[in-house]
Design a protein around this motif. Sequence first.
Motif, short mmCIF file in Angstrom:
data_model
loop_
_atom_site.label_atom_id
_atom_site.label_comp_id
_atom_site.label_asym_id
_atom_site.label_seq_id
_atom_site.Cartn_x
_atom_site.Cartn_y
_atom_site.Cartn_z
N UNK A 7 -89.17 20.25 7.33
CA UNK A 7 -90.42 20.58 7.34
C UNK A 7 -90.76 21.46 8.29
N UNK A 8 -91.02 22.63 8.18
CA UNK A 8 -91.06 23.81 9.07
C UNK A 8 -92.60 24.51 9.07
N UNK A 9 -92.63 25.06 10.18
CA UNK A 9 -93.82 25.92 10.27
C UNK A 9 -93.09 27.58 10.72
N UNK A 10 -93.49 28.12 9.82
CA UNK A 10 -92.66 29.64 10.09
C UNK A 10 -93.81 31.01 10.32
N UNK A 11 -93.65 31.60 11.29
CA UNK A 11 -94.41 32.78 11.12
C UNK A 11 -93.56 34.19 11.06
N UNK A 12 -93.91 34.84 10.05
CA UNK A 12 -93.05 36.08 9.49
C UNK A 12 -93.84 36.97 10.13
N UNK B 240 -91.20 34.55 -1.87
CA UNK B 240 -90.11 34.16 -2.43
C UNK B 240 -89.47 32.91 -1.76
N UNK B 241 -89.35 33.00 -0.10
CA UNK B 241 -88.73 31.87 0.31
C UNK B 241 -89.49 30.79 0.21
N UNK B 242 -90.93 30.69 0.29
CA UNK B 242 -91.63 29.60 0.03
C UNK B 242 -91.33 29.11 -1.39
N UNK B 243 -91.26 29.87 -2.47
CA UNK B 243 -91.10 29.43 -3.93
C UNK B 243 -89.69 28.96 -4.25
N UNK B 244 -88.59 29.20 -3.46
CA UNK B 244 -87.24 28.92 -3.55
C UNK B 244 -86.86 27.69 -2.95
N UNK B 245 -87.70 27.19 -1.95
CA UNK B 245 -87.19 26.04 -1.18
C UNK B 245 -87.03 24.75 -1.98
N UNK B 246 -86.17 23.66 -1.73
CA UNK B 246 -86.03 22.61 -2.67
C UNK B 246 -87.21 21.55 -2.22
N UNK B 247 -87.99 21.88 -1.25
CA UNK B 247 -89.17 20.96 -0.94
C UNK B 247 -90.40 21.76 -0.84
N UNK C 263 -81.21 35.53 4.03
CA UNK C 263 -80.92 35.63 5.44
C UNK C 263 -81.92 35.10 6.24
N UNK C 264 -83.19 34.93 5.89
CA UNK C 264 -84.21 34.35 6.53
C UNK C 264 -84.13 33.04 6.76
N UNK C 265 -83.52 32.45 5.69
CA UNK C 265 -83.45 30.87 5.59
C UNK C 265 -82.21 30.37 6.54
N UNK C 266 -81.33 31.37 6.61
CA UNK C 266 -79.92 31.37 7.53
C UNK C 266 -80.52 31.23 8.99
N UNK C 267 -81.43 32.31 9.03
CA UNK C 267 -81.94 32.51 10.50
C UNK C 267 -82.73 31.34 10.92
#
Length: 269
Positions: free
Chosen positions: A87-92, A106-113, A254-258
Amino acid sequence: MQHAVGAPLPPPQGPASGPADWTHQARHPGNPGPPAAPPTAQGWSGPAPQHAPGPPSRETTGHVQLPPGGPVPLPAPPAGPGTGSATLAVLLIGPAGAGKTTVARLWAGRRRVPTAHVSLDDVREWVCSGFADPQAGWNDHSEAQYRLARRTCGFAARNFLANGISCILDDAVFPDRPVVGLGGWKRHVGPGLLPVVLLPGLEVVLERNAARSGNRRLSDEEVARIHGRMAGWYGSGLPIIDNSTYDVETTARVLDDILARSITSPPTW
């Protein structure tokens, strides 16, 4: 106070500094460097509704526990590749035209949670009548609306997190205004916030901005000024993604990896 797309820029307040690491770059010639009860509505009639004493019933009202105003804890390490079920809080962070909103969605829509996307620009534009458009001039009114939008985004993020939903926010945060910028987001969301900078080359940003319409399209001169100030993130210690040659899918990956690396070894900021 940070300025989102379309805001005339305040004067710089000094350079950012820090260790130069976490940078994920595809080298590009344009890259600059390594929140009182409301009055009764007119026309309403009849007695005011009566409420039973005590808290509202979750079963009958859908009430959920609001989050405390305290810190958001750091996420647990992911169990697998990428951020997994954390469970994350991310600031892009990034300039106009960097692709922040597209990548965040896209990142938010592709996560498994469960994961939510909150854009400062979208929240700011919730104000319809009386919207303070910074392109018409920066003043106390527009600044107050930006501050209100940021607090609203921060409350939303804490509320999502308190209910087990990750959140990614996006904003054009400048490195030379740390107290009201990145520091402000940290106060609103909590120390568990994970910032990542999205910074493609200038030519790419100009091309993407030209495809925009409405009050989110800026002049080439304004885009260049914003991009130049964003270069101050290099050497700040924050993770940076130069997505000049990446498509949205690749950038989100790449964002998810970082972010997975940030969980296990948080950047200093």
